[in-house]
Design a protein around this motif. Structure first.
Motif: not given
Length: 436
Positions: A152-153, A319-320, A327-334
């Motif tokens: 995600l940019g 990126t994750v 992983v799931e928490e990282a995606k939400k943060l990103v």
């Protein structure tokens, strides 16, 4: 070689300050120097970054932790991307030693998409992520042929021309930004023509533009194709747009319209401090660099005009990795860090221009001002430029080619080499490095 020097230091320049090599954390050490452990009942999400992203400095980590009391964020920062990226590539290849979130610079995203996408999460499927929030070309840069978006940019670097109003006035050139833009509208050759006018009457001991590398980079950034074609073939030697840009820059160098400096070197910094040039190719983060290197009396003497053609210089992605610890928490943060609201806040504090077009209408962007450029509506100028940036083919070794054309190419013309000699030296250097 010192790959991608200009863009790497561009990221540093967006802060204009020193960078941390890492940050403290109360989690347990996993033995690799990364604070991956969880402590105090909280989940620690780690980010691997390079340069100066500014998330922490802008208060975004603290805000997210307040919204999510069970989350703690820790960043591990490597100052220069040429040191960060090879390690990231190795970690992805071996599928080990990765942080929960890993940043990727725009010059590397094509290689990551082409060779490492299977190791990274498809972020287009994360709740709250909408393709329409981003500029189309930015979204596409991190999207695979089968439609997975693995990054995600964050920011982008829409190009303008920053210029000294006082020096333009002394040279008999217009100083109003709209009139200045008319001098070279639609044609980089007209920018060089304006440089010839400047040379006739401008302050002695100064040049029109700062450096051949800066000019060449600006021209090439506005082309749809430069070093690779859509099939992935290296075309920099046969692409007429590249040779035209090189020759135009060499012409400016031969005529003494650009300084004989390499950008982001101490000698170049001194030309900023000592008012030795009147204009430069200028993405938003460059204003921070100008401020950091200028003397106090330069405040308010700069302005920003639309470039001959829109281009992009800089920008990154988050990126994750699939094998991350959280992983799931990282995606939400990103998803949260790259949302339009957070990108707008980051621009206001750090000068990192949003890649989320949904942020362009925010007051943080529309009302943006800069100490160096006074009342210039910089947010509106850069937003307009961002919307016109072409979707450009990015190759895996773009920055090796870019650096070869500048540091081993056009700069030589300022030292007495002919344009043809400079081209031959550049292409020989590039081809040798591409073969490694």
């Amino acid at each position: 070689m010192r790959a991608r020097k200009a863009v790497v230091l561009a990221a540093v320049a967006s802060l204009g300050a020193g960078l941390l090599a890492g940050c403290a954390d109360d989690g347990k050490d996993d033995g690799s120097g990364s604070p991956n452990g969880d402590g105090g009942g909280k989940t620690t999400i780690t980010l691997g970054l390079f340069g100066a992203f500014g998330f922490k400095e802008a208060g975004l980590y603290a805000e997210y932790e307040k919204l999510n009391p069970k989350i703690k964020i820790a960043e591990n920062v490597v100052e220069r991307n040429e040191n960060y990226y090879p390690a990231l590539l190795n970690h992805l290849t071996t599928n080990s030693g990765l942080q929960d979130v890993q940043a990727v610079e725009v010059g590397n995203i094509a290689e990551i998409v082409g060779t490492q996408a299977a190791k990274l999460e498809d972020l287009s499927k994360v709740s709250g992520v909408s393709k329409g929030n981003w500029l189309d070309w930015k979204w596409q840069q991190a999207t695979t042929k089968d439609g997975q978006t693995i990054g995600l940019g964050t920011d982008i670097g829409p190009m303008a021309i920053c210029y000294r109003k006082d020096m333009f006035e002394k040279a008999g050139l217009p100083t109003d930004r709209a009139e200045v833009a008319k001098l070279w509208a639609g044609d980089w050759a007209k920018l060089v023509d304006a440089g010839e006018k400047y040379k006739k009457s401008g302050p002695k001991g100064t040049t029109f533009m700062d450096s051949p590398g800066g000019l060449l980079n600006a021209i090439l950034s506005s082309e749809k194709e430069k070093f690779y074609d859509a099939s992935g073939k290296v075309i920099y030697k046969t692409n007429p747009a590249v040779r035209k840009a090189f020759d135009l820059t060499a012409e400016a160098a031969e005529k003494g319209l650009v300084g004989a400096q390499t950008q982001f070197q101490p000698s170049w910094d001194q030309t900023i401090a000592n008012n030795k040039f009147a204009a430069m190719a200028c993405p938003p983060w460059m204003l921070g660099y100008i401020k950091g290197k200028s003397k106090p009396d330069a405040k308010g003497k700069w302005d920003v005009a639309v470039a001959p053609k829109s281009g992009n210089w800089g920008g990154s992605f988050l990126t994750v990795p699939k094998n991350g610890k959280h992983v799931e928490e990282a995606k939400k943060l990103v998803a949260w860090l790259t949302a339009p609201e957070q990108q707008a806040k980051l621009f206001k504090v750090q000068g990192s221009f949003p890649s989320a077009q949904a942020a362009f209408s925010s007051p943080e962007v529309t009302g943006a001002k800069n100490d160096m450029t006074g009342d210039a509506p910089i947010g509106e100028i850069f937003a307009a430029a961002a919307k016109q940036i072409p979707v450009q083919v990015i190759g895996p070794k773009d920055q090796i080619i870019q650096q070869g054309l500048t540091d081993n190419g056009v700069i030589l013309v300022t030292k007495g080499k002919s344009p043809q000699e400079a081209w031959e030296t550049a292409t020989k250097t590039i081809d040798n490095n591409l073969d490694k």
